[in-house]
Design a protein around this motif. Structure first.
Motif, mmCIF file in Angstrom:
data_model
loop_
_atom_site.group_PDB
_atom_site.id
_atom_site.type_symbol
_atom_site.label_atom_id
_atom_site.label_comp_id
_atom_site.label_asym_id
_atom_site.label_seq_id
_atom_site.Cartn_x
_atom_site.Cartn_y
_atom_site.Cartn_z
ATOM 1 N N THR A 1 14.501 1.900 -18.617
ATOM 2 C CA THR A 1 14.444 2.487 -19.201
ATOM 3 C C THR A 1 14.686 4.094 -18.383
ATOM 4 O OG1 THR A 1 11.429 3.921 -17.737
ATOM 5 C CG2 THR A 1 12.058 1.847 -19.670
ATOM 6 N N PHE A 2 16.071 4.040 -17.207
ATOM 7 C CA PHE A 2 16.067 4.925 -16.920
ATOM 8 C C PHE A 2 17.795 5.300 -16.927
ATOM 9 C CE2 PHE A 2 11.988 4.221 -13.912
ATOM 10 C CZ PHE A 2 11.599 5.952 -14.609
ATOM 11 N N ALA B 1 15.641 7.659 -11.815
ATOM 12 C CA ALA B 1 14.637 6.432 -11.429
ATOM 13 C C ALA B 1 14.108 6.405 -10.036
ATOM 14 C CB ALA B 1 15.090 4.947 -11.192
ATOM 15 N N PHE B 2 15.200 7.005 -8.660
ATOM 16 C CA PHE B 2 14.391 7.535 -7.442
ATOM 17 C C PHE B 2 13.740 8.601 -7.789
ATOM 18 C CE2 PHE B 2 15.154 9.351 -3.411
ATOM 19 C CZ PHE B 2 14.554 8.154 -2.378
ATOM 20 N N ALA B 3 14.202 9.534 -8.395
ATOM 21 C CA ALA B 3 13.115 11.661 -8.111
ATOM 22 C C ALA B 3 11.589 10.714 -9.062
ATOM 23 C CB ALA B 3 14.165 11.788 -9.242
ATOM 24 N N ALA B 4 11.920 10.079 -10.472
ATOM 25 C CA ALA B 4 10.524 9.460 -10.986
ATOM 26 C C ALA B 4 9.535 9.005 -9.996
ATOM 27 C CB ALA B 4 11.164 8.552 -12.840
ATOM 28 N N GLY C 1 9.371 9.644 -6.688
ATOM 29 C CA GLY C 1 9.349 10.311 -5.880
ATOM 30 C C GLY C 1 8.279 10.951 -6.613
ATOM 31 N N GLY C 2 8.465 11.516 -7.754
ATOM 32 C CA GLY C 2 8.177 12.182 -8.681
ATOM 33 C C GLY C 2 6.018 12.145 -8.660
ATOM 34 N N LEU C 3 6.087 10.877 -8.334
ATOM 35 C CA LEU C 3 4.897 10.198 -8.663
ATOM 36 C C LEU C 3 3.904 10.591 -7.484
ATOM 37 C CD1 LEU C 3 5.393 6.253 -8.680
ATOM 38 C CD2 LEU C 3 3.871 8.050 -10.733
ATOM 39 N N SER C 4 4.798 11.094 -6.616
ATOM 40 C CA SER C 4 4.222 12.411 -5.696
ATOM 41 C C SER C 4 5.160 12.069 -4.258
ATOM 42 C CB SER C 4 2.678 12.145 -4.578
ATOM 43 O OG SER C 4 2.367 10.740 -4.052
ATOM 44 N N PRO C 5 5.363 12.835 -3.458
ATOM 45 C CA PRO C 5 6.743 13.184 -2.468
ATOM 46 C C PRO C 5 6.344 12.072 -1.275
ATOM 47 C CG PRO C 5 5.152 15.533 -2.073
ATOM 48 C CD PRO C 5 4.269 14.120 -3.209
ATOM 49 N N PHE C 6 7.384 11.500 -1.078
ATOM 50 C CA PHE C 6 7.584 9.968 -0.158
ATOM 51 C C PHE C 6 7.533 10.998 1.848
ATOM 52 C CE2 PHE C 6 10.687 8.497 -3.166
ATOM 53 C CZ PHE C 6 10.023 7.620 -4.104
ATOM 54 N N SER C 7 6.153 10.332 1.655
ATOM 55 C CA SER C 7 6.967 10.352 3.013
ATOM 56 C C SER C 7 7.947 9.831 3.883
ATOM 57 C CB SER C 7 5.149 10.281 4.256
ATOM 58 O OG SER C 7 5.401 8.445 4.177
ATOM 59 N N ARG C 8 8.489 11.059 4.786
ATOM 60 C CA ARG C 8 9.669 10.519 5.425
ATOM 61 C C ARG C 8 9.360 10.268 6.799
ATOM 62 N NH1 ARG C 8 13.495 12.874 1.588
ATOM 63 N NH2 ARG C 8 11.858 13.256 0.004
ATOM 64 N N GLU D 1 0.740 -1.206 -0.121
ATOM 65 C CA GLU D 1 -0.233 0.031 0.120
ATOM 66 C C GLU D 1 0.651 1.020 -0.193
ATOM 67 O OE1 GLU D 1 -3.435 1.937 2.241
ATOM 68 O OE2 GLU D 1 -2.899 -0.125 3.055
ATOM 69 N N GLN D 2 0.444 2.050 -0.688
ATOM 70 C CA GLN D 2 1.331 3.386 -0.733
ATOM 71 C C GLN D 2 2.956 3.270 -1.297
ATOM 72 O OE1 GLN D 2 0.404 6.371 2.530
ATOM 73 N NE2 GLN D 2 -1.882 5.181 2.313
ATOM 74 N N ALA D 3 3.329 2.127 -2.003
ATOM 75 C CA ALA D 3 4.467 2.002 -2.100
ATOM 76 C C ALA D 3 4.979 2.561 -4.136
ATOM 77 C CB ALA D 3 4.659 0.268 -2.607
ATOM 78 N N VAL D 4 5.308 2.757 -4.642
ATOM 79 C CA VAL D 4 6.721 2.361 -5.680
ATOM 80 C C VAL D 4 7.244 1.112 -5.906
ATOM 81 C CG1 VAL D 4 7.533 3.802 -7.378
ATOM 82 C CG2 VAL D 4 6.224 4.684 -5.577
ATOM 83 N N LEU D 5 6.988 0.316 -6.892
ATOM 84 C CA LEU D 5 8.099 -0.544 -6.946
ATOM 85 C C LEU D 5 8.573 -0.269 -7.849
ATOM 86 C CD1 LEU D 5 6.975 -4.317 -6.824
ATOM 87 C CD2 LEU D 5 8.032 -3.358 -9.104
ATOM 88 N N LEU D 6 9.784 -0.890 -8.041
ATOM 89 C CA LEU D 6 10.912 -0.515 -9.127
ATOM 90 C C LEU D 6 11.613 -1.949 -9.264
ATOM 91 C CD1 LEU D 6 13.082 2.928 -8.222
ATOM 92 C CD2 LEU D 6 11.070 3.336 -8.887
#
Ligand code: SF4
Ligand code: SF4
Length: 321
Positions: free
Chosen positions: A94-95, A101-104, A106-113, A60-65
């Motif tokens: 593709t990066f 890749a990390f920026a993309a 995070g760009g999906l929406s800001p990571f919560s820290r 949930e609320q993850a980005v998978l690379l």
């Protein structure tokens, strides 16, 4: 939805470049205070692996690379009741580097820290199932993998026509309780062969490792090209007449005729068909149904049948008389 975690699915055949890129992403997660879960190449995980459950809890609320096309990964996860939108899966191929890749991601929406007292880049490595998933910031879940090869179904495209089920000789597909085609025996699939992907009328089947055809591997915006040889095999195996040209393909027939002289759907020669009876070129042929008989011609045929019947009756009466 705000992604707050990166899930990194490792490369199946790591080399210096892929290892360095993965390590760079892990270190960026540490430096940027973003949760990171490292997992083995997901496509090769056993069906019964406990890691699927751990992923379901952590997705949930993850980005998978990872290293496969996002559509294929999304439907692979879906197969294990893990729901992560294609838009939240990035293909590391593709990066140019980990930074982009990390920026993309995070760009999906800001990571919560999260705040924490001390920073460490050390990865906490665990065997799947031996520790709670959410116990660390940088966790690598380990689980046994072995090379696998099987189809992944894009359920958003599948119309449940059952062509794959009827075509496959190895029992990979079965119907579930709702009569829906499912991949039930994936490891019975023949490694390296994507044959059923070539006969699926909806381009719904993906073989994520198939490098010779990006559409079959699940590349975005691509449809699998018509393959007359494979469709011909389908018609010869099932005994169905081709819906485009109406011909039946002989059981032992394998080679398709190429070019303008052949039906694009089944590869049968069209020489004996009239020009007007020829099917349309391209993908439409797969859904093409033979034209219905017009009302007028059906009526003419009925009258002709009636005439024949009356003639037969006349002849019978003359013989009796
Ligand atoms: S052939 Fe394609 S559309 Fe038909 S049931 Fe199989 S996956 Fe679905
Ligand atoms: S590639 Fe061949 S063996 Fe594998 S599922 Fe498709 S038809 Fe069956």
């Amino acid at each position: 939805m705000r992604p707050n975690r990166i899930i990194l699915s490792k490369h199946e055949h790591p080399d210096a470049r892929t290892v360095a890129l993965e390590q760079d992403i892990i270190e960026r997660c540490g430096a940027e205070d973003v949760d990171c879960l490292v997992v083995p190449p997901l496509y090769h995980l056993a069906e019964s692996s406990k890691l699927w459950k751990a992923l379901a809890d952590g997705v949930e609320q993850a980005v998978l690379l990872g290293w496969l096309h996002p559509r294929a990964v999304s439907w692979l996860l879906h197969r294990h009741q893990i729901h992560l939108a294609e838009s939240h899966i990035l293909d590391l191929r593709t990066f140019a580097d980990a930074k982009s890749a990390f920026a993309a991601a995070g760009g999906l929406s800001p990571f919560s820290r999260r705040q924490r007292s001390s920073r460490t880049h050390a990865v906490d490595r665990r065997e799947t199932g031996t520790a709670p998933f959410d116990a660390g910031r940088l966790v690598e879940l380990r689980a046994p993998t072995k090379p696998r090869w099987y189809p992944v179904v894009d359920q958003s495209r599948c119309t449940n026509c059952q062509h794959c089920l009827q075509f496959c000789l190895f029992g990979v597909y079965e119907l579930d309780g709702d009569g829906k085609v499912q991949v039930r025996q994936p490891d019975q699939c023949k490694p390296g062969c994507p044959a059923c992907a070539r006969i699926c009328p909806q381009s719904a089947l993906m073989f994520p490792l198939y490098e010779k055809d990006a559409a079959i591997a699940g590349a975005p915006g691509k449809l699998v090209a018509l393959d007359a040889a494979a469709r011909r095999m389908f018609y010869s195996r099932t005994g169905r007449p081709c819906p485009a040209c109406g011909q039946k393909v002989a059981k032992k027939s394998r080679a398709a005729v190429a070019g303008n002289g052949a039906c694009p759907e089944c590869g049968c020669p069209l020489a004996e068909l009239t020009q007007s009876a020829r099917p349309p070129a391209g993908r439409e042929a797969m859904t093409h149904t033979p034209p219905k008989e017009s009302g007028e011609s059906a009526q003419r045929r009925a009258f002709s049948d009636l005439d024949d019947l009356v003639d037969q009756l006349d002849r019978a009466m003359q013989r009796r008389g």
